[in-house]
Design a protein around this motif. Sequence first.
Motif, short mmCIF file in Angstrom:
data_model
loop_
_atom_site.label_atom_id
_atom_site.label_comp_id
_atom_site.label_asym_id
_atom_site.label_seq_id
_atom_site.Cartn_x
_atom_site.Cartn_y
_atom_site.Cartn_z
N ILE A 5 -61.07 49.02 -11.89
CA ILE A 5 -60.11 47.91 -11.95
C ILE A 5 -59.98 47.42 -13.38
N ALA A 6 -61.09 47.33 -14.10
CA ALA A 6 -61.04 46.89 -15.49
C ALA A 6 -60.26 47.89 -16.34
N ILE A 11 -55.31 49.25 -19.33
CA ILE A 11 -54.20 50.18 -19.58
C ILE A 11 -52.87 49.48 -19.38
N CYS A 12 -52.75 48.68 -18.34
CA CYS A 12 -51.51 47.94 -18.09
C CYS A 12 -51.25 46.92 -19.21
N ALA A 13 -52.28 46.25 -19.67
CA ALA A 13 -52.12 45.28 -20.76
C ALA A 13 -51.67 45.97 -22.04
N GLY A 17 -48.13 45.40 -23.93
CA GLY A 17 -48.14 45.03 -25.34
C GLY A 17 -47.30 45.96 -26.20
N ILE A 18 -47.43 47.25 -25.98
CA ILE A 18 -46.64 48.23 -26.74
C ILE A 18 -45.15 48.07 -26.44
N THR A 19 -44.81 47.84 -25.18
CA THR A 19 -43.41 47.65 -24.80
C THR A 19 -42.85 46.37 -25.42
#
Length: 43
Positions: A5-6, A11-13, A17-19
């Motif tokens: 989960i971490a 990865i989602c964060a 951020g990159i987007t």
Amino acid sequence: MEPAIALNISICAALVGITGYAIYTAFGPPSRELDDPFEDHED
């Protein structure tokens, strides 16, 4: 919290951020420095 989960949250964060940075670069104040190569070479 489980490691999977971490890892998914990190990865989602990073993806968000990159987007966000790409949208800021494309449409924000730094976009004034970008050149359009198709407008430079009009036929």
